[in-house]
Write an enzyme that holds these catalytic residues in place. Structure first.
Site, PDB file in Angstrom:
ATOM      1  CG  ASN A 156      -7.500  -2.325  -6.200  1.00 52.70           C
ATOM      2  OD1 ASN A 156      -6.543  -3.053  -5.941  1.00 52.70           O
ATOM      3  ND2 ASN A 156      -7.889  -1.359  -5.376  1.00 52.70           N
ATOM      4  CG  ASP A 175      -2.049   0.983   1.135  1.00 50.04           C
ATOM      5  OD1 ASP A 175      -2.323   1.466   0.016  1.00 50.04           O
ATOM      6  OD2 ASP A 175      -2.659   1.284   2.172  1.00 50.04           O
ATOM      7  N   GLY A 188       0.230   5.337  -4.639  1.00 47.34           N
ATOM      8  CA  GLY A 188      -0.370   6.585  -5.096  1.00 47.34           C
ATOM      9  C   GLY A 188       0.016   7.768  -4.238  1.00 47.34           C
ATOM     10  CD1 TRP A 220       7.227   6.880  -1.920  1.00 45.40           C
ATOM     11  CD2 TRP A 220       6.971   6.985  -4.141  1.00 45.40           C
ATOM     12  NE1 TRP A 220       8.487   6.915  -2.498  1.00 45.40           N
ATOM     13  CE2 TRP A 220       8.343   6.970  -3.864  1.00 45.40           C
ATOM     14  CE3 TRP A 220       6.553   7.037  -5.474  1.00 45.40           C
ATOM     15  CZ2 TRP A 220       9.320   7.019  -4.864  1.00 45.40           C
ATOM     16  CZ3 TRP A 220       7.516   7.086  -6.478  1.00 45.40           C
ATOM     17  CH2 TRP A 220       8.884   7.085  -6.168  1.00 45.40           C
TER      18      TRP A 220
END
Length: 251
Positions: free
Chosen positions: A77, A29, A32, A34
Site C-alpha cells: 500500500n 477490502d 475505495g 464503496w
C-alpha cells in the site's frame, strides 16, 4: 429472546456460543470502491471503514472472540498515491479511540514493519498499546505496513542469526521455532479468515498462520460489513468440519 426480521431469524441468534473462533483475521477490502459507487473520493470510504472497525471490534468482544487481527495497511500500500497514503496515516491517528478499547476491555497491538510509519503515527499507536496493556478481554491487532513475505523473511533472519551465534542448531529448527519468531507469536493461528469486497485471494496476509484457517469471502464492502455480516461469517464457519488431515470418523 429470538429476534426475527420478516420471519427470518438473525444470524446473531443462530450462533453456537460454545464454538466461537478464538482468533478471527479480516482483510478489510472495498473502502475505495464503496466510496466511488456513491460519488465520493476514496478517502470517504476509508473514513466509513474506520467506523466499521469499531463496530466489528465491539461485536467480536461481545461474542467472546479472543483475538481479532485486521489487515489495515500492507507493505504494498505504500505504492498508492502519496495523498491517499498521507490521508490514511492521518485517519489512522484520528480513529484510534482508546475509550472504545477501555469500555470493552480490549487490549491493542500492532504487527508489521513499523520503521516505515511516520513518527507521530507510531507514537500515537505506542501510547494506545501502553494504555490498554492491562485490559484482559479481546486483543485487537492492526497489521500495519505488514506482509507475510516481510514477516517470514524477518523471522528467517532472526533464526539465522541465532544459528550463526551458536544459540541454535539447524536440526533444532521446527515449525514451532518459526512460530515463535513471527510477529504473531503472542496469539494462536486464526481459525477463521474473512475477506470482504468480493476479491478471492489472501494478498500476502498471514500466509504461514492461515495454513488451516477456514476462509470466508463475501461481496460486501468493508464499510457495509456490520454485526450481522460478522455473525453470518461465524455461522458459516460453524457449519464446517475442521478435520486437520483426519477423517470425519476420527473426530
Amino acid at each position: 429472546m429470538i429476534i426475527k426480521t420478516k420471519n427470518k431469524m438473525l444470524y446473531r441468534e443462530k450462533i453456537d456460543k460454545t464454538r466461537i473462533p478464538a482468533h478471527i483475521a479480516i482483510i478489510m477490502d472495498g473502502n475505495g470502491r464503496w466510496a466511488k459507487e456513491r460519488g465520493h473520493a476514496r478517502t470517504f470510504g476509508h473514513q466509513a471503514g474506520a467506523e466499521t472497525v469499531h463496530i466489528i471490534a465491539e461485536e467480536s468482544a461481545r461474542l467472546g472472540v479472543k483475538f481479532l487481527t485486521l489487515y489495515t495497511f500492507s507493505t504494498e500500500n505504500w505504492n498508492r498515491p502519496v495523498d491517499e497514503v498521507a490521508s490514511l496515516m492521518s485517519l489512522l491517528m484520528d480513529s484510534i479511540e482508546e475509550e472504545t478499547f477501555m469500555k470493552n476491555n480490549i487490549s491493542f497491538r500492532i504487527i508489521g514493519d513499523t520503521s516505515r510509519l511516520p513518527k507521530d503515527v507510531l507514537d500515537r499507536l505506542k501510547k494506545c498499546i501502553e494504555n490498554t496493556s492491562r485490559n484482559t478481554g479481546m486483543c485487537l491487532t492492526l497489521a500495519l505496513s505488514y506482509s507475510s513475505k516481510w514477516e517470514i523473511t524477518d523471522a528467517m533472519k532472526q533464526i539465522a542469526g541465532k544459528v550463526k551465534r551458536g544459540e541454535l542448531s539447524v536440526d533444532e529448527i521446527t515449525d514451532k521455532t518459526i512460530d515463535s519468531h513471527l510477529a504473531t507469536n503472542y496469539m494462536p493461528d486464526p481459525e477463521l479468515l474473512i475477506r470482504t469486497g468480493g476479491e478471492i485471494r489472501l494478498s500476502n496476509y498471514l500466509l504461514w498462520q492461515c495454513a488451516y484457517s477456514e476462509l470466508y469471502f463475501c461481496n460486501t464492502y468493508w464499510p457495509d460489513f456490520k454485526e450481522e455480516e460478522l455473525c453470518k461469517a461465524i455461522c458459516d464457519y460453524q457449519s464446517r468440519e475442521r478435520r486437520f488431515g483426519k477423517t470425519s470418523e476420527q473426530l
